[in-house]
Design a protein around this motif. Structure first.
Motif, PDB file in Angstrom:
ATOM      1  N   LEU A  99       0.653  -1.357   0.137  1.00 36.85           N
ATOM      2  CA  LEU A  99       0.117  -0.121  -0.002  1.00 36.85           C
ATOM      3  C   LEU A  99       0.996   1.396   0.075  1.00 36.85           C
ATOM      4  O   LEU A  99       0.551   2.194  -0.623  1.00 36.85           O
ATOM      5  N   LYS A 100       1.947   1.277   0.721  1.00 38.54           N
ATOM      6  CA  LYS A 100       2.714   2.352   1.031  1.00 38.54           C
ATOM      7  C   LYS A 100       3.550   2.500  -0.476  1.00 38.54           C
ATOM      8  O   LYS A 100       3.911   3.624  -0.899  1.00 38.54           O
ATOM      9  N   MET A 101       3.770   1.510  -1.245  1.00 36.05           N
ATOM     10  CA  MET A 101       4.594   1.727  -2.703  1.00 36.05           C
ATOM     11  C   MET A 101       3.581   2.151  -3.825  1.00 36.05           C
ATOM     12  O   MET A 101       4.132   2.189  -4.902  1.00 36.05           O
ATOM     13  N   THR A 102       2.211   1.791  -3.508  1.00 31.71           N
ATOM     14  CA  THR A 102       1.190   2.134  -4.640  1.00 31.71           C
ATOM     15  C   THR A 102       0.597   3.434  -4.696  1.00 31.71           C
ATOM     16  O   THR A 102       0.425   3.956  -3.594  1.00 31.71           O
ATOM     17  N   ARG A 103       0.753   4.159  -5.900  1.00 32.59           N
ATOM     18  CA  ARG A 103       0.057   5.360  -6.126  1.00 32.59           C
ATOM     19  C   ARG A 103      -1.141   5.332  -6.498  1.00 32.59           C
ATOM     20  O   ARG A 103      -2.060   6.268  -6.652  1.00 32.59           O
ATOM     21  N   SER A 104      -1.285   4.152  -7.496  1.00 32.67           N
ATOM     22  CA  SER A 104      -2.701   4.119  -8.027  1.00 32.67           C
ATOM     23  C   SER A 104      -3.835   4.025  -6.942  1.00 32.67           C
ATOM     24  O   SER A 104      -3.942   3.146  -6.144  1.00 32.67           O
ATOM     25  N   ASN A 156      -7.348   1.049  -3.230  1.00 34.32           N
ATOM     26  CA  ASN A 156      -8.637   0.435  -2.780  1.00 34.32           C
ATOM     27  C   ASN A 156      -8.822  -1.015  -2.561  1.00 34.32           C
ATOM     28  O   ASN A 156      -9.171  -1.613  -1.815  1.00 34.32           O
ATOM     29  N   ASP A 157      -8.064  -1.586  -3.641  1.00 33.92           N
ATOM     30  CA  ASP A 157      -8.139  -3.018  -3.757  1.00 33.92           C
ATOM     31  C   ASP A 157      -7.363  -3.749  -2.633  1.00 33.92           C
ATOM     32  O   ASP A 157      -7.648  -4.625  -1.890  1.00 33.92           O
ATOM     33  N   ILE A 158      -6.191  -3.065  -2.171  1.00 40.63           N
ATOM     34  CA  ILE A 158      -5.341  -3.537  -1.223  1.00 40.63           C
ATOM     35  C   ILE A 158      -5.920  -3.244   0.176  1.00 40.63           C
ATOM     36  O   ILE A 158      -6.164  -4.098   1.199  1.00 40.63           O
ATOM     37  N   LYS A 159      -6.678  -2.189   0.145  1.00 44.26           N
ATOM     38  CA  LYS A 159      -7.326  -1.783   1.605  1.00 44.26           C
ATOM     39  C   LYS A 159      -8.548  -2.711   1.904  1.00 44.26           C
ATOM     40  O   LYS A 159      -8.787  -3.239   2.992  1.00 44.26           O
ATOM     41  N   GLU A 160      -9.183  -3.216   0.711  1.00 44.12           N
ATOM     42  CA  GLU A 160     -10.254  -4.201   0.726  1.00 44.12           C
ATOM     43  C   GLU A 160      -9.881  -5.500   1.357  1.00 44.12           C
ATOM     44  O   GLU A 160     -10.310  -6.286   2.002  1.00 44.12           O
ATOM     45  N   ALA A 161      -8.834  -5.970   0.652  1.00 38.97           N
ATOM     46  CA  ALA A 161      -8.058  -7.162   1.165  1.00 38.97           C
ATOM     47  C   ALA A 161      -7.601  -7.204   2.675  1.00 38.97           C
ATOM     48  O   ALA A 161      -7.721  -8.212   3.447  1.00 38.97           O
ATOM     49  N   ILE A 162      -7.121  -5.726   2.914  1.00 33.50           N
ATOM     50  CA  ILE A 162      -6.620  -5.969   4.526  1.00 33.50           C
ATOM     51  C   ILE A 162      -7.721  -6.118   5.345  1.00 33.50           C
ATOM     52  O   ILE A 162      -7.674  -6.643   6.366  1.00 33.50           O
ATOM     53  N   SER A 163      -8.928  -5.504   4.912  1.00 29.06           N
ATOM     54  CA  SER A 163     -10.217  -5.186   5.904  1.00 29.06           C
ATOM     55  C   SER A 163     -10.893  -6.526   5.962  1.00 29.06           C
ATOM     56  O   SER A 163     -11.464  -6.736   7.022  1.00 29.06           O
ATOM     57  N   ILE A 164     -10.598  -7.892   5.115  1.00 28.04           N
ATOM     58  CA  ILE A 164     -11.343  -9.033   5.346  1.00 28.04           C
ATOM     59  C   ILE A 164     -10.430  -9.892   6.081  1.00 28.04           C
ATOM     60  O   ILE A 164     -10.738 -10.964   6.340  1.00 28.04           O
ATOM     61  N   ILE A 165      -9.088  -9.608   6.268  1.00 30.38           N
ATOM     62  CA  ILE A 165      -8.271 -10.418   7.094  1.00 30.38           C
ATOM     63  C   ILE A 165      -8.486 -10.052   8.576  1.00 30.38           C
ATOM     64  O   ILE A 165      -8.289  -9.072   9.145  1.00 30.38           O
TER      65      ILE A 165
END
Length: 321
Positions: free
Chosen positions: A77-82, A87-96
């Motif tokens: 997430l820190k390395m991503t600018r898009s 949003n995709d990464i945040k969603e993946a984190i939220s379901i863990i």
């Protein structure tokens, strides 16, 4: 590529199938489904690697595994600018989410020595929350009875008890939670030895079955873990069998329990059974009965569930008292 390599199109179809329809299924179970339905054999390790690349872990993953993936996603997430990728990464984190495991307890030595019993409230099919009454043998881990009902009821536990009596015999003891289905204490009771039998405990008393209760879930960890296993696997199997009503679900359980026990129960030659001889069907039916006291009214009849009944002799002649 090696001859054993799964073709890319089949790999993508398997991943899509898991994401779209089986995201609540553990990896070992999903591999069994893939083999049963499509005759494609893959290991849970291979599936785990494929899905890890998609930031997906098993719903049964351990806390350490969840933490490692969450840390990896946070670094991405820190390395991503898009914005879309973020949003995709945040969603993946939220379901863990981490889950606490139940502690283990030593198994009993003999089959039938202790039957752990409980009911699990869960959305077994879409839009329907039922209570699955389960009974598991502590020595072997074999599920000896299962029944769906709309609530945790005496009827549900009676049906489980009936399955145990007809398929195995009379067990030595039930270990359950502290519900009024099994025991109760009158308020301001001056004598501890007063008869406080419930319907279920009275049936157990007549058959010589002991009942122990506890309010601590960890004390009966075997049935608690079994509930988790059924909540993970059974909704998927009900969906595959196109089950939509509770009557069909109870019929399905009869065949499913045999398959489940063949896969997971311990079948050790050294495990002896202490189940007593099965009673006759007539005795079982008379024992697993709901006793409802009634008084004969001035019309020489009794009322039960808003219906009137008139006492008669064996020949059908009315009896007036």
């Amino acid at each position: 590529a090696p001859a054993t390599t799964i073709p890319l199109d089949i790999k993508n179809r398997i991943i899509k199938l898991y994401i779209d329809h089986y995201c609540d299924t553990n990896f070992t179970h999903f591999c069994e489904i893939i083999y049963d339905d499509f005759n494609v054999k893959i290991s849970d390790t291979t599936l785990n690697k494929w899905l890890r690349d998609e930031n997906i872990i098993s719903p049964k993953a351990r806390k350490k595994t969840r933490k490692i993936l969450k840390d990896s996603l946070k670094a991405q997430l820190k390395m991503t600018r898009s914005k879309k990728s973020q949003n995709d990464i945040k969603e993946a984190i939220s379901i863990i989410d981490s889950k606490n495991a139940h502690p283990r307890r030593p198994r009993c030595k003999y089959m039938g020595e202790m039957i752990q019993m409980d009911a699990s409230s869960f959305e077994w099919i879409d839009g329907h929350i039922w209570h699955l009454h389960l009974a598991v043998d502590d020595a072997t881990g074999e599920v000896v009875g299962a029944y769906f009902d709309t609530q945790e009821t005496l009827n549900g536990y009676y049906n489980v008890f009936y399955q145990i009596l007809t398929n195995y015999g009379i067990p030595a003891m039930f270990y359950t939670d502290r519900r009024t289905v099994f025991e109760y204490k009158k308020k301001n009771n001056a004598f501890d030895d007063d008869d406080t039998f419930t319907q279920f405990s009275y049936a157990c008393h007549n058959l010589g079955v002991d009942i122990r209760t506890t309010s601590i879930a960890q004390a009966k960890g075997r049935i608690e873990r079994m509930n988790q296993t059924f909540q993970s696997r059974l909704p998927v199997e009900l969906r595959r069998a196109h089950i939509t009503d509770i009557e069909s679900a109870n019929k399905f359980l009869k065949s499913y329990l045999k398959k489940f026990n063949d896969m997971f129960a311990l079948h050790l030659n050294t495990t002896k059974s202490v189940f007593e001889t099965q009673p006759s069907i007539e005795k079982i039916n008379r024992t697993l009965a709901v006793l409802s006291p009634r008084k004969i009214d001035s019309g020489h009849s009794i009322r039960f569930q808003n219906r009137l009944y008139l006492p008669v002799t064996e020949n059908g002649t009315s009896v007036y008292l």
